[in-house]
Design a protein around this motif. Structure first.
Motif, PDB file in Angstrom:
ATOM      1  N   TRP A  69      44.123  -7.404   3.173  1.00 34.55           N
ATOM      2  CA  TRP A  69      42.932  -7.668   2.351  1.00 34.55           C
ATOM      3  C   TRP A  69      42.077  -8.798   2.914  1.00 34.55           C
ATOM      4  O   TRP A  69      40.865  -8.862   2.641  1.00 34.55           O
ATOM      5  N   VAL A  70      42.700  -9.676   3.702  1.00 37.61           N
ATOM      6  CA  VAL A  70      41.973 -10.847   4.213  1.00 37.61           C
ATOM      7  C   VAL A  70      40.719 -10.406   4.977  1.00 37.61           C
ATOM      8  O   VAL A  70      39.687 -11.077   4.947  1.00 37.61           O
ATOM      9  N   PRO A 110      43.758 -12.244  -3.074  1.00 36.85           N
ATOM     10  CA  PRO A 110      42.529 -13.028  -2.925  1.00 36.85           C
ATOM     11  C   PRO A 110      42.485 -14.287  -3.806  1.00 36.85           C
ATOM     12  O   PRO A 110      42.153 -15.353  -3.313  1.00 36.85           O
ATOM     13  N   HIS A 147      40.627 -20.865   2.668  1.00 31.03           N
ATOM     14  CA  HIS A 147      42.084 -20.900   2.827  1.00 31.03           C
ATOM     15  C   HIS A 147      42.534 -22.228   3.439  1.00 31.03           C
ATOM     16  O   HIS A 147      43.437 -22.899   2.921  1.00 31.03           O
ATOM     17  N   ARG A 155      36.105 -17.088   4.069  1.00 32.03           N
ATOM     18  CA  ARG A 155      37.481 -16.881   3.605  1.00 32.03           C
ATOM     19  C   ARG A 155      38.447 -17.800   4.377  1.00 32.03           C
ATOM     20  O   ARG A 155      39.349 -18.397   3.803  1.00 32.03           O
ATOM     21  N   MET A 156      38.238 -17.883   5.685  1.00 33.46           N
ATOM     22  CA  MET A 156      39.078 -18.766   6.511  1.00 33.46           C
ATOM     23  C   MET A 156      38.903 -20.222   6.058  1.00 33.46           C
ATOM     24  O   MET A 156      39.863 -20.970   5.891  1.00 33.46           O
ATOM     25  N   TRP A 159      50.283 -17.095   5.729  1.00 35.48           N
ATOM     26  CA  TRP A 159      49.273 -16.624   4.782  1.00 35.48           C
ATOM     27  C   TRP A 159      49.872 -15.681   3.740  1.00 35.48           C
ATOM     28  O   TRP A 159      49.626 -15.798   2.539  1.00 35.48           O
ATOM     29  N   GLU A 160      50.689 -14.722   4.178  1.00 33.06           N
ATOM     30  CA  GLU A 160      51.187 -13.707   3.240  1.00 33.06           C
ATOM     31  C   GLU A 160      52.059 -14.309   2.139  1.00 33.06           C
ATOM     32  O   GLU A 160      52.187 -13.739   1.069  1.00 33.06           O
ATOM     33  N   TRP A 180      40.590 -11.355  13.542  1.00 32.63           N
ATOM     34  CA  TRP A 180      39.786 -12.588  13.528  1.00 32.63           C
ATOM     35  C   TRP A 180      38.745 -12.560  14.641  1.00 32.63           C
ATOM     36  O   TRP A 180      37.566 -12.874  14.431  1.00 32.63           O
ATOM     37  N   LEU A 209      34.062 -13.583   6.498  1.00 30.61           N
ATOM     38  CA  LEU A 209      35.421 -13.914   6.964  1.00 30.61           C
ATOM     39  C   LEU A 209      35.538 -15.411   7.276  1.00 30.61           C
ATOM     40  O   LEU A 209      36.557 -16.034   6.991  1.00 30.61           O
ATOM     41  N   THR A 252      49.737 -11.806   7.864  1.00 29.25           N
ATOM     42  CA  THR A 252      48.473 -12.046   7.164  1.00 29.25           C
ATOM     43  C   THR A 252      48.114 -10.737   6.469  1.00 29.25           C
ATOM     44  O   THR A 252      48.044  -9.693   7.130  1.00 29.25           O
ATOM     45  N   HIS A 290      49.324 -17.222   0.174  1.00 24.34           N
ATOM     46  CA  HIS A 290      48.046 -16.717  -0.336  1.00 24.34           C
ATOM     47  C   HIS A 290      48.088 -15.184  -0.332  1.00 24.34           C
ATOM     48  O   HIS A 290      47.341 -14.527   0.406  1.00 24.34           O
TER      49      HIS A 290
END
Ligand code: XIL
Length: 381
Positions: free
Chosen positions: A123-124, A87, A145, A141-142, A80-81, A178, A138, A120, A84
Motif C-alpha cells: 500500500w505504501v 496507512p 513515516h 508518505r516517506m 515498515w511492515e 522508491w 510518495l 514494506t 506502520h
C-alpha cells in the motif's frame, strides 16, 4: 521442556563465581571476558535482537546480550511492515520496548531501517484506488513515516539505517518502487528527512555485497555524490552476510579503506558467516531469494564437527583482524542474531536448515569462534 537458556545462565553465573573466587585467591589480572570489553578501545560490538528477546521472553538470551554487547539493532521490529502496517496505523508497542531495552542497559541503540524495498507493505506505493502514487505523494508518505518514527525516538536512537540496499550488483541504482516513482534522489531525500527529524542521529547507508568490485564502485559514486551535495550521511554499513571464502580478506580490507577515504565511518552492520554449502550461484543477501530444500544443502543437522568449528573460528578471527586494522574508521561490528538457533540463516535462502553462523550455539554456549574473536582482540586494546 528444558529451558536451555535458563540452565546456561545458571551455568554462566556459577562459572563466574568460580572465576571470581580463583581471581581473588590468585590475584592474577583477569583476561577480558566479554566481547564488548575486549574491543572497548576499538569499536562497539552489537547484536541484532528479536521479539522474544525484546519482550523479555528469552531471559537467558537477554543476559548474554547484556554481558557481551554494548549496542543493539532490531532484527525486524522497526521495519515498515511492523511499525506502520496500514496507512493510518503505527504500532510502536515492540519498538518502544526495544528502545527501553537498550536504554536500561546503557547501550548504543540503532534503528533499522527506514527506506527499503523489502518488508514494506504494497500500500505504501499505491493510492486509495490501488493506482501507483506519483513522486510528490510518495515523497510525502516517506517524509511522514520518517518524521513519525525517527521523531518518536529522537535523542534515544543514536543511529539509523536510513536507506537499505539501493544498489544493483553492477553498481547501478536498483529499480525499486522508491526509485521508479521518485527517481534516484529518493536516497538524498530520505537522509534529509531523517536529519530533519533528529539532527543528532548518525545516518547510515546500508547494503550487502559492497565488497564486490562493481557494486562497491557504484556505492562509492553514490556516497561521493551525497557528500558533495551536503547530504548528511555519516557511515556506510557493510552488512557482512559472509561465507567461509567470501569476501576475501583483501576485498574486505580494500572496501573498508575505500569508504573510509571518502570521510565516512564504516560499520559491519549484520555480520554472520555461512559455512553450509552455497545454495545460490553468487553470494547474495537478497531476502526475496528462496531455494528448494535438499539434504545435500544441510550437511550438519545433528551438530558441527570440531574441525569445522575451528575453520569458523579462524575465519572470524581473520575478519576481525581486518576490522581492527581499520579501527577509527570501523566504529561498530554488529552480529545478525545472538545464537545459531536465532539466526535467519536457518530459513534463508533454504527453509529448515541447521546453520552455524554466529558465536553462540543452540544452547547459548560460546563456540570456539567466540574465543577466537576474543583472542583476535589481542588484549592490546
Ligand atoms: C532479515 C531478518 O533477519 C529476518 O528475520 C526477516 O525474515 C528477513 O530479514 N538484510 C537486512 C536485514 O538488511 O533486515 C535482513 O533481516 C537480512 C538481510
Amino acid at each position: 521442556m528444558l529451558n536451555w537458556r535458563f540452565i546456561a545462565v545458571v551455568a554462566m553465573v556459577a562459572t563466574d563465581m568460580v572465576a571470581a573466587t580463583q581471581a581473588q585467591s590468585s590475584r592474577k589480572p583477569q583476561s577480558p571476558v566479554s566481547l564488548k570489553d575486549a574491543y572497548r578501545n576499538a569499536f562497539l560490538i552489537g547484536v541484532a535482537i528479536n521479539s522474544p528477546q525484546i519482550k523479555g521472553q528469552d531471559m537467558g538470551g537477554d543476559a548474554i546480550v547484556e554481558r557481551q554487547f554494548n549496542s543493539i539493532t532490531p532484527e525486524n521490529v522497526l521495519k515498515w511492515e511492523v511499525v506502520h502496517p496500514e496507512p493510518d496505523v503505527y504500532n510502536f508497542d515492540l519498538s518502544d520496548q526495544y528502545v527501553s531495552f537498550g536504554e536500561k542497559r546503557h547501550m548504543f541503540v540503532v534503528g533499522h531501517c527506514l527506506v527499503w524495498h523489502s518488508q514494506t507493505p504494497a500500500w505504501v506505493f499505491r493510492d486509495d484506488k490501488g493506482d501507483s502514487l506519483d513522486r510528490d505523494a510518495l515523497l510525502k508518505r516517506m517524509h511522514d513515516h520518517i518524521q513519525t518514527v525517527v521523531g518518536r525516538y529522537k535523542g534515544r536512537i543514536q543511529a539509523w539505517d536510513v536507506v537499505n540496499e539501493a544498489l544493483n550488483e553492477n553498481g547501478t541504482m536498483r529499480q525499486s518502487p522508491w526509485q521508479k516513482i521518485i527517481g534516484d534522489d529518493y536516497v538524498e531525500k530520505a537522509f534529509q528527512y531523517a536529519h530533519e527529524a533528529d539532527p543528532q542521529a548518525k545516518l547510515v547507508y546500508n547494503d550487502y555485497n559492497l565488497e564486490n568490485d562493481q557494486k562497491r564502485k557504484g556505492a562509492l559514486v553514490l556516497i561521493t555524490k551525497l557528500k558533495a551535495e551536503g547530504v548528511p550521511v555519516d557511515a556506510v554499513g557493510l552488512q557482512g552476510h559472509d561465507s567461509m571464502d567470501w569476501p576475501s580478506l583483501e576485498d574486505e580490507d580494500t572496501t573498508i579503506g575505500a569508504f573510509a577515504s571518502l570521510g565516512v565511518k564504516v560499520i559491519i552492520s549484520e555480520l554472520d558467516i555461512d559455512l553450509l554449502p552455497p545454495a545460490t550461484e553468487h553470494a547474495t543477501a537478497d531476502v526475496s531469494v528462496h531455494v528448494e530444500q535438499d539434504p545435500k544443502l544441510n550437511p550438519y543437522p545433528k551438530g558441527l564437527p570440531e574441525s569445522v568449528q575451528k575453520e569458523l573460528g579462524k575465519r572470524y578471527s581473520d575478519l576481525f583482524k581486518v576490522f581492527l586494522k581499520h579501527r577509527g574508521a570501523v566504529i561498530r561490528v554488529t552480529f545478525w542474531g545472538l545464537s545459531d538457533g536465532d539466526s535467519w540463516r536457518n530459513d534463508w535462502p533454504v527453509l529448515g536448515r541447521t546453520s552455524y553462523p554466529l558465536l553462540f550455539d543452540r544452547s547459548d554456549q560460546p563456540k570456539l569462534a567466540f574465543h577466537a574473536v576474543l583472542e583476535a582482540a589481542g588484549g592490546k586494546n
